[in-house]
Scaffold this motif. Structure first.
Motif, mmCIF file in Angstrom:
data_model
loop_
_atom_site.group_PDB
_atom_site.id
_atom_site.type_symbol
_atom_site.label_atom_id
_atom_site.label_comp_id
_atom_site.label_asym_id
_atom_site.label_seq_id
_atom_site.Cartn_x
_atom_site.Cartn_y
_atom_site.Cartn_z
ATOM 1 N N GLU A 129 12.083 18.964 -4.222
ATOM 2 C CA GLU A 129 11.831 18.425 -5.563
ATOM 3 C C GLU A 129 12.822 17.327 -5.913
ATOM 4 N N LYS A 130 14.082 17.554 -5.580
ATOM 5 C CA LYS A 130 15.129 16.575 -5.886
ATOM 6 C C LYS A 130 14.930 15.285 -5.100
ATOM 7 N N LYS A 131 14.625 15.413 -3.816
ATOM 8 C CA LYS A 131 14.462 14.227 -2.965
ATOM 9 C C LYS A 131 13.194 13.447 -3.326
ATOM 10 N N LEU A 132 12.113 14.149 -3.639
ATOM 11 C CA LEU A 132 10.889 13.462 -4.045
ATOM 12 C C LEU A 132 11.084 12.722 -5.366
ATOM 13 N N ALA A 133 11.766 13.363 -6.302
ATOM 14 C CA ALA A 133 12.040 12.726 -7.592
ATOM 15 C C ALA A 133 12.886 11.471 -7.405
ATOM 16 N N ALA A 134 13.881 11.550 -6.517
ATOM 17 C CA ALA A 134 14.748 10.397 -6.258
ATOM 18 C C ALA A 134 13.955 9.252 -5.630
ATOM 19 N N TYR A 135 13.041 9.599 -4.712
ATOM 20 C CA TYR A 135 12.220 8.568 -4.063
ATOM 21 C C TYR A 135 11.301 7.876 -5.071
ATOM 22 N N ILE A 136 10.636 8.663 -5.918
ATOM 23 C CA ILE A 136 9.724 8.086 -6.911
ATOM 24 C C ILE A 136 10.497 7.217 -7.901
ATOM 25 N N LYS A 137 11.671 7.675 -8.318
ATOM 26 C CA LYS A 137 12.497 6.902 -9.251
ATOM 27 C C LYS A 137 12.939 5.579 -8.626
ATOM 28 N N VAL B 87 2.933 5.351 -6.157
ATOM 29 C CA VAL B 87 3.999 5.392 -7.165
ATOM 30 C C VAL B 87 3.672 4.432 -8.309
ATOM 31 N N PHE B 88 3.140 3.257 -7.982
ATOM 32 C CA PHE B 88 2.746 2.317 -9.036
ATOM 33 C C PHE B 88 1.726 2.954 -9.972
ATOM 34 N N LEU B 89 0.772 3.685 -9.409
ATOM 35 C CA LEU B 89 -0.257 4.316 -10.231
ATOM 36 C C LEU B 89 0.337 5.403 -11.126
ATOM 37 N N MET B 90 1.400 6.074 -10.661
ATOM 38 C CA MET B 90 2.094 7.032 -11.526
ATOM 39 C C MET B 90 2.703 6.325 -12.729
ATOM 40 N N LEU B 91 3.206 5.111 -12.504
ATOM 41 C CA LEU B 91 3.785 4.323 -13.592
ATOM 42 C C LEU B 91 2.709 3.772 -14.523
ATOM 43 N N PRO C 236 0.806 -1.232 0.000
ATOM 44 C CA PRO C 236 0.000 0.000 0.000
ATOM 45 C C PRO C 236 0.836 1.277 0.000
ATOM 46 N N LYS C 237 2.011 1.247 0.646
ATOM 47 C CA LYS C 237 2.860 2.435 0.703
ATOM 48 C C LYS C 237 3.457 2.778 -0.660
ATOM 49 N N LYS C 238 3.537 1.780 -1.540
ATOM 50 C CA LYS C 238 4.100 2.007 -2.871
ATOM 51 C C LYS C 238 3.018 2.147 -3.940
#
Length: 372
Positions: A301-309, A222-226, A217-219
């Motif tokens: 922005e940088k840290k969020l992008a790194a987490y999503i990636k 991000v899966f839905l973004m993909l 559930p925590k991920k």
């Protein structure tokens, strides 16, 4: 004479209305049905499926708002016949809202049962397909005091959470469509029973009709973004920014995603690039850093992008290991090839598991609410 005819007409309407009422009260409008594996020693003889249904209780004198029945059978149709023997109601499927499968059965595959619903003209294609981590029978038989009609509760909970992009809302039509599409695998929402409520438990990814893996559930966001473009939804991340003076680790940011878009570029069947653009605002921040500062904004922005990636690549790697292509990369590869080349290619079996799939993420903060 006219008065007599009018009286006869009115009396007929009243009597027909009463007759219709009696018919409705005699119906058992099934709202939810659950299937799970019967693991008893005599399962081969008695039946490999445990089938449970729930339907509303419409009689005012009834002690409960709904009825739950369960039986053991070899097939869904046999189960329907056995369930009909347990009630004076005429069981009908016209109001069926959700079909649930236990996770053990889902790992073995359940398309034969899904196909039965597809062939039933009384069942709408908007029927929700759900996998339960645990027993659907136990979930349907559990008394939830705040939600007396369990069938309606499950259906409305799923619809609400899908709208906020916490999970997916897979219909019978969507499951069958993706099952037959050779470029994508189905996905379904996962649920489990809590002490006083039903809990959404992530997203189930399939290989054909078999449950291949589960997205935590925590991920899920991000899966839905993909998976596809989305508008709305939130994401909470623990994060320590530069120049943070707060000493403890209670440092969280809740990111309200206003918009996420996905683009897939196929360099070759074995090399794919996924670009995700995310725009949103910060709803909550527990640190001391001033978010109005440009340096702090860029750091977020940088840290969020790194987490999503990082999370995206973890999900994709696990999908490749389990040979499930629920993100539909095969569709993009298929569209880049001729029909002949696609059919000659063993994409799912040979190319996809070792394909290089890179994810690039760009995050742009659009607002910070009232946070200072």
């Amino acid at each position: 004479m006219r008065k007599l005819l009018l009286l006869f007409y009115i009396t007929s309407l009243i009597l027909s209305g009463c007759a219709q009422k009696r018919i409705v009260e005699d119906m058992g409008f099934i709202h939810s049905i659950g299937f799970e594996l019967n693991e008893a020693e005599d399962a081969e003889e008695e039946g490999i499926l445990t089938i449970t249904i729930t339907f509303p209780q419409v009689r005012p004198s009834a002690a409960k708002d709904h009825v739950v029945l369960s039986t053991i059978a070899h097939t869904s149709k046999e189960g329907r016949t056995k369930l009909a023997r347990q009630t004076e109601r005429v069981l009908v499927s016209g109001q069926l809202r959700s079909v649930m499968f236990g996770d053990t059965l889902a790992k073995m595959g359940f398309f034969d049962t899904i196909d039965t619903f597809k062939r039933d003209h009384a069942v709408g294609l908007n029927l929700k397909v759900i996998v339960v981590n645990g027993s659907p029978k136990e979930m349907l038989m559990t008394e939830f005091p705040e939600h007396p009609r369990i069938g309606r509760y499950i259906f409305e909970l799923l619809e609400k959470e899908a709208q906020t992009h916490v999970t997916v809302d897979t219909s019978l039509h969507e499951f069958i469509r993706d099952y037959y599409d050779d470029g994508i695998d189905p996905i379904v929402p996962l649920m489990k029973a809590g002490k006083e409520e039903v809990i959404l438990d992530g997203i189930g990814l399939f290989n054909g009709d078999k449950l291949a893996m589960q997205v935590d559930p925590k991920k899920a966001r991000v899966f839905l973004m993909l998976h596809e473009n989305h508008l709305g939804g939130t994401l909470t991340k623990q994060m320590r920014l530069k120049n943070e003076t707060k000493e403890d680790d209670y440092l969280y940011i809740t990111f309200n995603t206003l918009e996420s878009t996905r683009k897939v570029n196929v360099q070759s069947p074995s090399e794919i690039q996924v670009n995700i653009d995310v725009k949103g605002s910060i709803d909550e921040f527990t640190g001391y850093v001033k978010l109005s500062d440009d340096e702090a904004q860029k750091d977020i922005e940088k840290k969020l992008a790194a987490y999503i990636k990082e999370t995206s690549e973890e999900i994709i790697e696990e999908m490749q290991q389990n040979q499930t292509d629920s993100l539909g990369f095969g569709q993009f590869v298929r569209n880049s090839l001729s029909y002949k080349n696609w059919k000659e290619m063993k994409w799912k079996e040979e190319i996809y598991p070792d394909a290089k799939i890179d994810v690039n993420v760009n995050v742009k903060l659009k607002g910070f609410g009232d946070v200072k």
